[in-house]
Design a protein around this motif. Structure first.
Motif, PDB file in Angstrom:
ATOM      1  N   GLY A 187      83.275  24.762  49.076  1.00 32.02           N
ATOM      2  CA  GLY A 187      82.499  24.063  50.106  1.00 32.02           C
ATOM      3  C   GLY A 187      82.778  24.600  51.490  1.00 32.02           C
ATOM      4  N   ALA A 188      84.063  24.904  51.772  1.00 35.88           N
ATOM      5  CA  ALA A 188      84.421  25.468  53.078  1.00 35.88           C
ATOM      6  C   ALA A 188      83.814  26.850  53.261  1.00 35.88           C
ATOM      7  CB  ALA A 188      85.944  25.526  53.202  1.00 35.88           C
ATOM      8  N   LEU A 189      83.810  27.656  52.200  1.00 30.35           N
ATOM      9  CA  LEU A 189      83.203  28.987  52.279  1.00 30.35           C
ATOM     10  C   LEU A 189      81.704  28.867  52.507  1.00 30.35           C
ATOM     11  CD1 LEU A 189      83.173  32.068  51.987  1.00 30.35           C
ATOM     12  CD2 LEU A 189      83.151  31.766  49.492  1.00 30.35           C
ATOM     13  N   ALA A 190      81.055  27.940  51.800  1.00 31.18           N
ATOM     14  CA  ALA A 190      79.613  27.732  51.974  1.00 31.18           C
ATOM     15  C   ALA A 190      79.284  27.326  53.404  1.00 31.18           C
ATOM     16  CB  ALA A 190      79.113  26.682  50.982  1.00 31.18           C
ATOM     17  N   ARG A 191      80.099  26.464  53.991  1.00 34.22           N
ATOM     18  CA  ARG A 191      79.857  26.038  55.386  1.00 34.22           C
ATOM     19  C   ARG A 191      79.986  27.211  56.343  1.00 34.22           C
ATOM     20  NH1 ARG A 191      82.777  21.599  53.702  1.00 34.22           N
ATOM     21  NH2 ARG A 191      84.700  22.404  54.624  1.00 34.22           N
ATOM     22  N   ASP A 192      81.005  28.053  56.127  1.00 32.45           N
ATOM     23  CA  ASP A 192      81.177  29.226  56.999  1.00 32.45           C
ATOM     24  C   ASP A 192      79.978  30.166  56.894  1.00 32.45           C
ATOM     25  OD1 ASP A 192      83.557  28.382  57.993  1.00 32.45           O
ATOM     26  OD2 ASP A 192      84.812  29.655  56.733  1.00 32.45           O
TER      27      ASP A 192
END
Length: 446
Positions: A79-84
């Motif tokens: 999820g953090a990678l997707a947000r970035d």
């Protein structure tokens, strides 16, 4: 396969890929303008994560491992990678460089290890881009493609030789992955992709800095790729796709410029290996290859590139020697394949390294397990043609080296053939015997 909400992540990605491939196939000039939103999709990143996890590999410069991510929580991490990616704050980290030995003794190939998050991001992009470019790749290209294998390329070479294409340019490129020019590669990708953000990611992946050994026990950052505007790091998940996209230019140029028709010649390509087989003099074909490669800014290795006529001279392709063989029952000559002498020497050298005295503290079980894994992997690839003599030589070498290792470990000075007989090494210690495998090989019976 389920429908709607019942689809798994893998099934949804498969449907996406099918749709992208179908669109690319039906419209050869279509440019895809909205792709980045597909890369950060939860199902695409989930499938990318599983692929990266399955492939294993060491940690990158940040030291983050698969176990670290699983401890934190995979969904949270993805999820953090997707947000970035979505918010435009994603920045790739430097690649950690390691040197892996080549077949030639003392030679090494630099391998880049990106961080886990960069490997997942690149794999996600590859899942989206591969079906698009798969529609454009040429039949002569065999590497990194679904349903194709190195064996298919070897068989194609064999078939061409047996249908009169005896003049051969056995080609070698100097550092293909490191020489691909960025500007030309970007043009090849932009021919199909107009999504600016995705093209931006591709550019940053091509220009990733490299952390390497400084020769004094420390590490240093370099960035030859950005400085020289060329090269794609070997080891990055998306590099094979880049290599295929750019090699397509050479194969397409060979046909469009009329060389295929003029020389009655076909190219067989696997990654950075290729051979040209035709019915015109090989020297003329080599001149055409060199001229086309010069236009593509890819240097030919003049020392390793050779012209030959098969079967008067054998050729080597993807580890196989292809040339005149003799039938074991009648002695009749034919054009066939078998493991090249260099391939046999390479596996024997690795067996010797594994059974060297520095590994004396390992248990016999561990040594035999490693030997069997090594020999099985080699034999699983070398299954085409007259493999029996190579298998016999390797069996003999592995038996001798294991016996020597056991004698050193147990301080046996006399009677080594009695104490560690061939039968005991195979039955009691479990050393694999390659010879019997050939009974089921249709090519090996020739």
């Amino acid at each position: 396969m389920g429908t709607g909400e019942n689809l798994t992540a893998s099934e949804r990605v498969q449907r996406l890929q099918t749709a992208l491939h179908a669109r690319a196939k039906e419209a050869p000039d279509f440019r895809f303008y909205s792709l980045c939103d597909k890369v950060w999709r939860a199902d695409v990143l989930a499938v990318a994560w599983q692929a990266v996890r399955r492939n294993g590999g060491a940690a990158g410069v940040d030291g983050e491992t698969v176990a670290d991510v699983e401890s934190l929580g995979v969904n949270q991490w993805l999820g953090a990678l997707a947000r970035d990616l979505k918010e435009g704050t994603y920045r790739p980290r430097p690649v950690r460089q390691v040197l892996i030995p080549k077949k030639q003794r003392g030679k090494f190939r630099p391998l880049g290890i990106p961080c886990l998050r960069d490997r997942v991001a690149q794999t996600g992009a590859m899942l989206v881009l591969s079906p698009i470019f798969e529609a454009d790749l040429q039949l002569e290209q065999y590497a990194y493609r679904p349903g194709r294998h190195a064996h298919d390329a070897v068989k194609r070479v064999h078939r061409l030789l047996n249908t009169g294409h005896r003049e051969v340019v056995d080609a070698d490129l100097s550092d293909y992955f490191g020489q691909i020019p960025h500007a030309d590669l970007m043009r090849s990708i932009a021919r199909r992709v107009s999504d600016g953000r995705l093209l931006g990611w591709v550019k940053t992946w091509l220009e990733m800095a490299v952390e390497e050994d400084d020769g004094h026990g420390g590490r240093r950052l370099t960035n030859r790729a950005r400085r020289e505007r060329k090269g794609t790091p070997q080891g990055s998940p998306i590099s094979p796709l880049f290599s295929n996209v750019y090699m397509r230019r050479f194969i397409l140029g060979w046909k469009v410029l009329g060389y295929a028709r003029r020389f009655e010649a076909e190219i067989v390509n696997y990654a950075d290996d290729f051979a040209v087989l035709g019915q015109s003099p090989a020297a003329e074909m080599r001149s055409a290859v060199e001229g086309l490669m010069k236009r593509l800014k890819l240097p030919i290795n003049a020392e390793k590139t050779r012209c030959c006529r098969v079967p008067e001279e054998p050729m080597t392709f993807l580890g196989y020697r292809i040339g005149r063989n003799y039938r074991q029952d009648t002695g009749h000559a034919y054009i066939g394949t078998r493991p090249s002498p260099a391939s046999v020497q390479s596996i024997c050298r690795r067996v010797s390294e594994l059974t060297a005295s520095r590994n004396g503290l390992l248990s016999p079980k561990e040594i035999v397990t490693r030997l069997n894994r090594l020999l099985t992997g080699w034999a699983n690839y070398f299954t085409l043609g007259q493999v029996s003599p190579a298998y016999a030589a390797i069996d003999q070498h592995a038996t001798r080296r294991l016996r020597q290792w056991l004698c050193r470990k147990h301080k046996v000075r006399a009677g080594k053939y009695v104490r560690f007989s061939q039968e005991r090494l195979r039955k009691e210690y479990g050393l694999i015997h390659l010879g019997p495998r050939t009974a089921s090989f249709p090519w090996a019976k020739a």
